[in-house]
Design a protein around this motif. Structure first.
Motif, PDB file in Angstrom:
ATOM      1  N   SER A 152      -9.973 -33.483   2.945  1.00 25.06           N
ATOM      2  CA  SER A 152      -8.809 -32.950   3.655  1.00 25.06           C
ATOM      3  C   SER A 152      -7.765 -34.045   3.865  1.00 25.06           C
ATOM      4  CB  SER A 152      -9.233 -32.383   5.009  1.00 25.06           C
ATOM      5  OG  SER A 152      -9.610 -33.430   5.885  1.00 25.06           O
ATOM      6  N   THR A 153      -6.519 -33.636   3.961  1.00 24.17           N
ATOM      7  CA  THR A 153      -5.443 -34.594   4.224  1.00 24.17           C
ATOM      8  C   THR A 153      -5.682 -35.320   5.539  1.00 24.17           C
ATOM      9  OG1 THR A 153      -3.937 -33.177   3.016  1.00 24.17           O
ATOM     10  CG2 THR A 153      -2.939 -34.806   4.466  1.00 24.17           C
ATOM     11  N   ARG A 154      -6.169 -34.558   6.529  1.00 22.79           N
ATOM     12  CA  ARG A 154      -6.429 -35.165   7.841  1.00 22.79           C
ATOM     13  C   ARG A 154      -7.455 -36.295   7.721  1.00 22.79           C
ATOM     14  NH1 ARG A 154      -7.518 -36.595  12.386  1.00 22.79           N
ATOM     15  NH2 ARG A 154      -8.890 -35.741  13.984  1.00 22.79           N
ATOM     16  N   LEU A 155      -8.525 -36.054   6.977  1.00 25.93           N
ATOM     17  CA  LEU A 155      -9.557 -37.082   6.823  1.00 25.93           C
ATOM     18  C   LEU A 155      -9.026 -38.270   6.016  1.00 25.93           C
ATOM     19  CD1 LEU A 155     -12.376 -38.295   6.955  1.00 25.93           C
ATOM     20  CD2 LEU A 155     -13.044 -36.855   5.026  1.00 25.93           C
ATOM     21  N   ARG A 156      -8.333 -37.988   4.926  1.00 30.07           N
ATOM     22  CA  ARG A 156      -7.874 -39.083   4.068  1.00 30.07           C
ATOM     23  C   ARG A 156      -6.840 -39.956   4.795  1.00 30.07           C
ATOM     24  NH1 ARG A 156      -6.150 -36.168  -1.291  1.00 30.07           N
ATOM     25  NH2 ARG A 156      -6.722 -38.032  -2.457  1.00 30.07           N
ATOM     26  N   THR A 157      -6.062 -39.316   5.661  1.00 38.55           N
ATOM     27  CA  THR A 157      -5.097 -40.079   6.446  1.00 38.55           C
ATOM     28  C   THR A 157      -5.813 -40.980   7.452  1.00 38.55           C
ATOM     29  OG1 THR A 157      -3.570 -38.227   6.205  1.00 38.55           O
ATOM     30  CG2 THR A 157      -3.047 -39.857   7.913  1.00 38.55           C
ATOM     31  N   ALA A 158      -6.843 -40.422   8.091  1.00 43.64           N
ATOM     32  CA  ALA A 158      -7.607 -41.214   9.067  1.00 43.64           C
ATOM     33  C   ALA A 158      -8.294 -42.394   8.379  1.00 43.64           C
ATOM     34  CB  ALA A 158      -8.634 -40.334   9.774  1.00 43.64           C
ATOM     35  N   VAL A 159      -8.840 -42.144   7.203  1.00 46.32           N
ATOM     36  CA  VAL A 159      -9.554 -43.202   6.486  1.00 46.32           C
ATOM     37  C   VAL A 159      -8.579 -44.297   6.041  1.00 46.32           C
ATOM     38  CG1 VAL A 159     -10.925 -43.726   4.441  1.00 46.32           C
ATOM     39  CG2 VAL A 159     -11.426 -41.673   5.770  1.00 46.32           C
ATOM     40  N   ALA A 160      -7.390 -43.885   5.628  1.00 49.30           N
ATOM     41  CA  ALA A 160      -6.375 -44.878   5.251  1.00 49.30           C
ATOM     42  C   ALA A 160      -6.095 -45.805   6.440  1.00 49.30           C
ATOM     43  CB  ALA A 160      -5.098 -44.182   4.786  1.00 49.30           C
ATOM     44  N   GLY A 161      -6.018 -45.221   7.642  1.00 49.92           N
ATOM     45  CA  GLY A 161      -5.797 -46.026   8.842  1.00 49.92           C
ATOM     46  C   GLY A 161      -6.959 -46.987   9.097  1.00 49.92           C
ATOM     47  N   TYR A 162      -8.171 -46.490   8.892  1.00 47.93           N
ATOM     48  CA  TYR A 162      -9.361 -47.324   9.073  1.00 47.93           C
ATOM     49  C   TYR A 162      -9.263 -48.581   8.220  1.00 47.93           C
ATOM     50  CZ  TYR A 162     -14.283 -48.727   8.380  1.00 47.93           C
ATOM     51  OH  TYR A 162     -15.446 -49.441   8.276  1.00 47.93           O
ATOM     52  N   TRP A 163      -8.890 -48.407   6.949  1.00 43.72           N
ATOM     53  CA  TRP A 163      -8.825 -49.583   6.069  1.00 43.72           C
ATOM     54  C   TRP A 163      -7.594 -50.449   6.369  1.00 43.72           C
ATOM     55  CZ3 TRP A 163     -11.580 -46.014   2.362  1.00 43.72           C
ATOM     56  CH2 TRP A 163     -12.894 -46.479   2.110  1.00 43.72           C
ATOM     57  N   ARG A 164      -6.523 -49.783   6.751  1.00 41.27           N
ATOM     58  CA  ARG A 164      -5.323 -50.556   7.093  1.00 41.27           C
ATOM     59  C   ARG A 164      -5.623 -51.511   8.249  1.00 41.27           C
ATOM     60  NH1 ARG A 164      -1.446 -46.218   7.683  1.00 41.27           N
ATOM     61  NH2 ARG A 164      -1.716 -45.782   5.462  1.00 41.27           N
ATOM     62  N   ARG A 165      -6.379 -51.011   9.241  1.00 46.06           N
ATOM     63  CA  ARG A 165      -6.731 -51.865  10.380  1.00 46.06           C
ATOM     64  C   ARG A 165      -7.654 -53.006   9.976  1.00 46.06           C
ATOM     65  NH1 ARG A 165      -6.488 -46.806  12.585  1.00 46.06           N
ATOM     66  NH2 ARG A 165      -8.708 -46.401  12.344  1.00 46.06           N
ATOM     67  N   ARG A 166      -8.194 -52.952   8.768  1.00 41.66           N
ATOM     68  CA  ARG A 166      -9.036 -54.039   8.266  1.00 41.66           C
ATOM     69  C   ARG A 166      -8.308 -54.862   7.197  1.00 41.66           C
ATOM     70  NH1 ARG A 166     -11.480 -50.449  10.742  1.00 41.66           N
ATOM     71  NH2 ARG A 166     -13.524 -50.686  11.712  1.00 41.66           N
ATOM     72  N   GLY A 167      -7.010 -54.811   7.251  1.00 43.69           N
ATOM     73  CA  GLY A 167      -6.222 -55.695   6.384  1.00 43.69           C
ATOM     74  C   GLY A 167      -5.970 -55.154   4.984  1.00 43.69           C
ATOM     75  N   LEU A 168      -6.381 -53.899   4.735  1.00 42.69           N
ATOM     76  CA  LEU A 168      -6.158 -53.321   3.400  1.00 42.69           C
ATOM     77  C   LEU A 168      -5.162 -52.177   3.494  1.00 42.69           C
ATOM     78  CD1 LEU A 168      -9.887 -53.123   2.172  1.00 42.69           C
ATOM     79  CD2 LEU A 168      -8.131 -54.750   1.402  1.00 42.69           C
ATOM     80  N   GLU A 169      -3.922 -52.455   3.153  1.00 40.04           N
ATOM     81  CA  GLU A 169      -2.896 -51.403   3.117  1.00 40.04           C
ATOM     82  C   GLU A 169      -3.419 -50.260   2.249  1.00 40.04           C
ATOM     83  OE1 GLU A 169       0.092 -49.386   4.206  1.00 40.04           O
ATOM     84  OE2 GLU A 169      -0.064 -51.469   4.902  1.00 40.04           O
ATOM     85  N   THR A 170      -3.429 -49.042   2.781  1.00 39.03           N
ATOM     86  CA  THR A 170      -4.046 -47.913   2.062  1.00 39.03           C
ATOM     87  C   THR A 170      -3.244 -46.647   2.283  1.00 39.03           C
ATOM     88  OG1 THR A 170      -6.223 -48.913   2.538  1.00 39.03           O
ATOM     89  CG2 THR A 170      -6.217 -46.638   1.759  1.00 39.03           C
TER      90      THR A 170
END
Lengths: 431, 431
Positions: free
Chosen positions: B66-84
């Motif tokens: 889902s878009t909602r999940l993929r957006t949340a996961v992108a944030g998870y990685w962004r907070r770990r230094g990986l622009e996603t």
């Protein structure tokens, strides 16, 4: 680039078409979604409650599924004339992964009916096996013609290929047929002669719509070599929960296959969702509320599928009587000359493209199911015409005459209009 | 029998050992379960509620999630230094199927570290690829030695094999190591030189236990070619919910791989559980209650893993400092002579068998992770020592000193006793 030498991976035609339609709708287009067989109905409340109550379950559990679920599934098949022990049952995250796991477990090449569901052949190719296409006879959709099966397997073996399994779909997708018991029996005899495993996809088993029609599993006639698969996706509209089950034969072969399937499962997906297994166990026990829900779904599928079939027939397409599933497989062959002259349409793909782009009706061409590009058949899945909201869908499920509900009527009218427009003799170039 | 010519399918060693232990326990035996890395902790209540509230979701939804999940996961990685970006994210029913799908999407052969998680090599064999084993250096578990990697890939290509990917595990299973950033950087340089895709399994990313230790993703140094995978199984103890995610590179290669992975997913599993996706989206947003729960888990894992590590050390096994995951990888090499003389034990498998049969302590031998049979290393997973009930486990999660809880203490004492008994100089043959 390492990628350049990999074989292409085809996206599932149904899922791809579904996503394309979702994008069209998000962009504001009105599209009648008859591409995928996803069942557009609300979750039965008691199953919603069972899933919710199982939300604390976070262990993998056994690879083959919980004892509770496997016991319930054994009962489900026993009530359908197939004596089954729980240790013959393997559960997975959908019957799709189980079918894939079975291909790996059996090994070798696999015979698939033509036409057949989009993923059998694609799955075989993914693991480097070669699908061997064998046509079905008219009205026997899902079961390869036994005579041609023997010929194809004999020829393949003579050419050093290694066919080890044959897939059947009972009732069938895409044709909506239910192959006659005699055809099934003859298939079983050939499979035994040729030592083929029969993989019988019976996900539509509970969606036989015509009272006189009987789906007879090959497991009754070739019990030693038939694997049956099913799941919650079609009869209970629970595709999004991802829960399927396989019934292995009670034989040496069955035990060997079961061990290999469980091994494959342990390496690819570990186990199916634990909360979904718990809710599924309740469903496979078939308490009255579950069977009543399925009966209501069946009635609704029948009403709407028949109404849509009538529209195709009225537009001059060839369409078989509605007997099972939510699929129609109309043939526009009678309009071949008109379609080519008016629109330059020579293939099923071009016809489907025309119907979605010009008329907002989403269908899949027969070529998606392994048929020749020139076939003018299309598959219409009618299970998403019940409404856009849970309220509408619930109303459809309980209506005396669902085709009179305004939103269902509107969809039917739009299909009628599209088909009339498409096949009228005043085609666009004449205007 | 067609089966006879199929290659054997190995059941996942961790899942097989787990089921064997469950059977022993059901038969009344007392076994300390340190075989699998399943996290024995209760579901965070808010996630239970989110799953329950999502029980009405029954659509497949998009294959990639889902878009909602993929957006949340992108944030998870962004907070770990990986622009996603969300479209770099593909979700599946566990990171295990995603890893399998990636093998198919990349194609060719794959380099796996030795030792490494049981399923990388097994998955490669299932699709007819050949795993190319490359040892890790001491303390750099999970990342193949870059020098040997170059040599192995060059040799394989010279021998007409087709290695296209290298798997790394960061932090590592089975060693519990976190490879040093310098090792990761050198691996990235070699992978770029050799045009290898890097598949970085970072499922233990949030379980780095030692404050000074840093897990540095190869995606930082080879962003164009690194795929990262993770899931809810380890940090949130949700193995039974089956939810994993992959982050594809933001590059030509990444888009091509993502398209192929989604194609594979559409043919094998369609999508991940819709209710689980909804709960996962909440979790990947990392609200305070989620991060606090993970912090509490991390503390508990650290306390218990260190206590068990001390027991192995006290018994004379070689054991590395506890830095991440819930895994210890002690080496009984110093006791080789004793073990052979006293018990006839010459292999890790024999040692594990002795420990479970005689002492009721379940462990996995190093051979399960690709090491030579003669290695006397074993993997001890300490994440199931927290209790047998949700009450005990919850108490463990909130205790100041979990190792003093009677049931944890008792497990530790039994491990201590087993190891003392095993390695004491008064071994059984002398008695």
């Amino acid at each position: 680039m390492p990628m350049s030498i990999s074989p292409p991976v085809t996206m599932s035609a149904t899922l791809a078409a579904d996503e394309a339609i979702a994008r069209r709708r998000q962009a504001g287009e009105q599209v009648i979604p008859m591409t995928s067989g996803e069942i557009g109905l609300p979750v039965l409340p008691v199953l919603r409650e069972k899933l919710a109550a199982a939300a604390h379950l976070n262990s993998y559990g056994p690879v083959a599924g919980s004892t509770r679920l496997r016991t319930a599934v054994a009962g489900y098949w026993r009530r359908r004339g197939l004596e089954t022990w729980p240790d013959q049952v393997v559960c997975g995250p959908g019957s799709k992964p189980l079918l894939f796991g079975l291909l790996l477990a059996v090994g070798g090449d696999v015979v698939v009916p033509v036409p057949s569901w989009v993923s059998y052949a694609a799955q075989a190719r993914l693991v480097g096996a070669r699908p061997i296409p064998v046509p079905v006879l008219p009205g026997q959709g899902g079961v390869p013609d036994p005579v041609r099966l023997r010929r194809a397997v004999t020829a393949a073996r003579a050419a050093d290929r290694d066919p080890r399994a044959v897939v059947v779909t009972l009732p069938d997708n895409p044709t909506g047929d239910v192959a006659q018991p005699d055809t099934v029996r003859r298939l079983c005899a050939v499979a035994r002669d040729l030592d083929l495993v029969i993989v019988s996809d019976e996900i539509y088993r509970d969606l036989v719509l015509a009272p006189a029609t009987r789906a007879e599993s090959p497991a009754l006639h070739a019990p030693e070599r038939t694997v049956v698969t099913t799941g919650l996706t079609k009869n209970l509209a629970l595709g999004g929960w991802r829960l399927g089950v396989a019934r292995l034969p009670d034989s040496e072969l069955g035990r060997s296959l079961g061990e290999r399937l469980t091994g494959v499962a342990s390496q690819i997906w570990s186990s199916a969702s634990a909360p979904a297994q718990e809710a599924a166990a309740y469903a496979f026990d078939e308490p009255p509320e579950v069977t009543e829900y399925i009966a209501a779904c069946r009635r609704l599928h029948g009403e709407v599928a028949r109404a849509v079939a009538d529209l195709f027939a009225a537009a001059g397409a060839l369409v078989a009587p509605v007997r099972a599933t939510c699929y129609l497989y109309p043939d526009f062959e009678p309009h071949r000359t008109l379609l080519e002259r008016a629109y330059g349409v020579r293939t099923g793909a071009a016809l489907a493209e025309l119907l979605v782009a010009r008329h907002g009706v989403g269908l899949l061409p027969a070529s998606a199911f392994g048929e020749p590009a020139g076939s003018l058949r299309v598959r219409a899945a009618t299970s998403r015409l019940y409404g856009d909201t849970d309220e509408e869908r619930h109303a459809a499920l309980t209506a005396d005459d669902p085709c009179r509900l305004p939103w269902v009527r509107e969809s039917l009218d739009r299909v009628a209009e599209a088909l009339t427009d498409l096949t009228s003799e005043t085609a666009p170039h004449d205007r």
